[in-house]
Design an enzyme around this catalytic site. Structure first.
Site, short mmCIF file in Angstrom:
data_model
loop_
_atom_site.label_atom_id
_atom_site.label_comp_id
_atom_site.label_asym_id
_atom_site.label_seq_id
_atom_site.Cartn_x
_atom_site.Cartn_y
_atom_site.Cartn_z
N LYS A 202 0.79 -1.17 -0.07
CA LYS A 202 0.02 0.00 0.14
C LYS A 202 0.93 1.23 -0.05
O LYS A 202 2.07 1.20 0.68
CB LYS A 202 -0.96 -0.08 1.44
N GLU A 252 -7.68 12.22 13.16
CA GLU A 252 -6.79 11.10 13.57
C GLU A 252 -6.06 11.21 14.76
O GLU A 252 -5.25 12.08 14.46
CB GLU A 252 -6.16 10.51 12.43
N GLU A 296 -7.95 -2.51 3.47
CA GLU A 296 -7.26 -1.27 3.62
C GLU A 296 -7.29 -0.93 4.80
O GLU A 296 -6.05 -0.39 5.79
CB GLU A 296 -7.67 -0.36 3.03
N GLU A 428 -12.21 10.78 -3.85
CA GLU A 428 -12.12 10.69 -2.33
C GLU A 428 -11.05 12.03 -2.03
O GLU A 428 -11.43 12.68 -0.86
CB GLU A 428 -11.28 9.52 -2.08
N LYS A 432 -11.78 15.25 0.78
CA LYS A 432 -10.95 15.70 2.01
C LYS A 432 -10.71 17.08 1.85
O LYS A 432 -10.01 17.35 3.06
CB LYS A 432 -9.85 14.50 2.03
#
Length: 457
Positions: A202, A252, A296, A428, A432
């Site tokens: 990834k 986060e 993911e 995506e 964001k």
């Protein structure tokens, strides 16, 4: 003087710290009242902290930057002259952050941002839970109680909280991309090819926008709007010099250490919000059921558990759930543990998580450097605070931007795995950008370019 970043030696310097209570004020009320800060921090389960001036400042470069910051800060905090009955919430704290890459140059838009920079504010205001506290810190051979108390009186006498509402957004007059849609497709296809070849599992690729505002950037207004829309996020603003401010509202948490208790979590895999409740629930169901999204997410959770193995014990993984924000929803798994390590040791162990870097880490970082068409700087890196005991909280600097006068540069990224579709990942990224763009766009702004992904720059 010690040669290390101009910090006075612990045997000749001292830290003098005094605290008084102020009239209660909101975070933005403090910002409007006391002016241009060096650092702002607030989290959903913590008081807000605003810092002005520098009693001490530490910087560091290279791969050893985490340990160097801790060592230099420990020298400052080693022997505080602080009353025993001073409130713990108002204790002296270092606030700041790190660059994403250890080879950060600190040039261009990131001029004035070292690889690591933290400030112990001269004037620190902590507000929350119906209390507002003023702490004044002085450090050095000539630090004195009388000078600290004089500053306490001066700030207290002129502190009249300005709680007016945020002004109307300034509006956006121009937007230019650092990465065109065609370039993005090529980047994602190249990355998925390297994943299928076995070089990577990834990699997280990012973009940036160069936005021109119709009016000047206002940090109090920006923090107020982010607080209204994203109260569950980690809001921050950092200004290592008198230049640009790096600010944002990150969903986060990288890590919190409170005594021996450690909190972190895996936040990965993203879909948008629906236009109706039924559509929103369907998107959440797709997020939970998709093998791509589950993979993911689990890659990130497993890697975080591995990263904690050498610095924590009793690592426990909570139940995976959907976390909904204003424009997107993510899969989230809480992770707790026990650790007696300094929070900066935990930060070093966890950065970068696969949610912002990739796997294997070294290969992913190499691909990011080779691929991205802009300088990440402090984007997606650890930002936060720590104190003398090694407690602190750090967030991952997502949903963030650089801002200076009428120029703003928002950043956003997406995790690329073997079956990633370039156009889906592009969409995506545009979602964001919204937390930052919504701070500045008034109702008349079209916003088509960054909302829908149309109109390559």
């Amino acid at each position: 003087m010690d040669s290390r970043e101009g910090i006075a030696r612990a045997d000749t310097a001292r830290l003098v710290s005094r605290t008084v209570r102020l009239p209660d004020a909101s975070l933005t009320g403090v910002l409007r009242t006391l002016g241009r800060p060096n650092a702002v921090w607030t989290a959903p389960d913590e008081p807000g902290v605003v810092g002005y001036g520098a009693a001490a400042q530490v910087t560091a470069d290279g791969a050893e930057r985490f340990g160097a910051v801790r060592e230099r800060a420990d020298d400052v905090l080693a022997s505080p002259d602080r009353p025993a009955d001073a409130p713990a919430v108002a204790r002296p704290r270092f606030l700041g952050g790190f660059a994403f890459h250890d080879g950060h140059a600190g040039t261009g838009p990131w001029d004035g941002f070292p690889t690591a920079a933290f400030v112990l504010p001269h004037v620190q205001v902590v507000t929350g839970a119906g209390e507002t506290w003023l702490t004044v810190n002085a450090h050095g051979e000539n630090a004195s109680e009388s000078a600290v108390e004089r500053t306490l009186r001066d700030v207290t006498e002129r502190f009249a909280p300005d709680e007016r509402a945020a002004a109307s957004p300034p509006g956006v007059v121009a937007t230019e991309r650092t990465t065109s849609r065609a370039e993005w497709r090529e980047q994602v296809r190249a990355a998925t090819g390297r994943i299928r070849s076995g070089e990577l599992e990834k990699v997280v690729l990012a973009q940036a926008l160069d936005v021109t505002l119709a009016g000047a950037f206002s940090l109090p207004d920006a923090m107020a709007r982010l607080g209204d829309t994203y109260p569950s996020c980690f809001r921050f603003a950092l200004r290592p010099t008198n230049g640009a401010a790096f600010f944002g509202a990150s969903p986060e948490r990288l890590v919190t250490r409170d005594g021996d208790a450690l909190r972190t979590g895996a936040l990965a895999a993203t879909v948008g919000r629906g236009g109706t409740p039924d559509e929103d629930q369907q998107l959440a169901a797709d997020l939970r059921s998709s093998s791509k999204y589950r993979h993911e997410h689990e890659v990130v959770a497993e890697r975080i558990r591995d990263q904690l193995a050498d610095v924590a014990t009793a690592v426990e993984t909570g139940e995976r759930r959907v976390r909904k924000l204003e424009t997107v929803q993510h899969l989230f798994t809480p992770i707790t543990a026990s650790s007696d390590a300094h929070v900066l040791t935990l930060v070093e162990a966890l950065h970068p998580t696969p949610a912002v870097g990739g796997l294997p880490p070294d290969a992913a970082l190499r691909v990011i450097r080779e691929t991205e068409t802009f300088d990440r700087g402090w984007y997606a890196a650890p930002v936060g605070w720590f104190d003398r005991s090694g407690d602190g909280t750090f967030a991952v600097a997502l949903r963030s931007a650089l801002a200076d006068e009428t120029r703003v540069r928002p950043f956003a990224g997406a995790g690329i795995v073997a079956d990633s579709d370039p156009d889906t990942e592009w969409d995506e990224v545009q979602l964001k950008y919204r937390p930052i763009l919504d701070v500045f766009e008034d109702d008349g702004d079209d916003g088509t370019d960054a909302r829908s992904g149309g109109g390559d720059a």
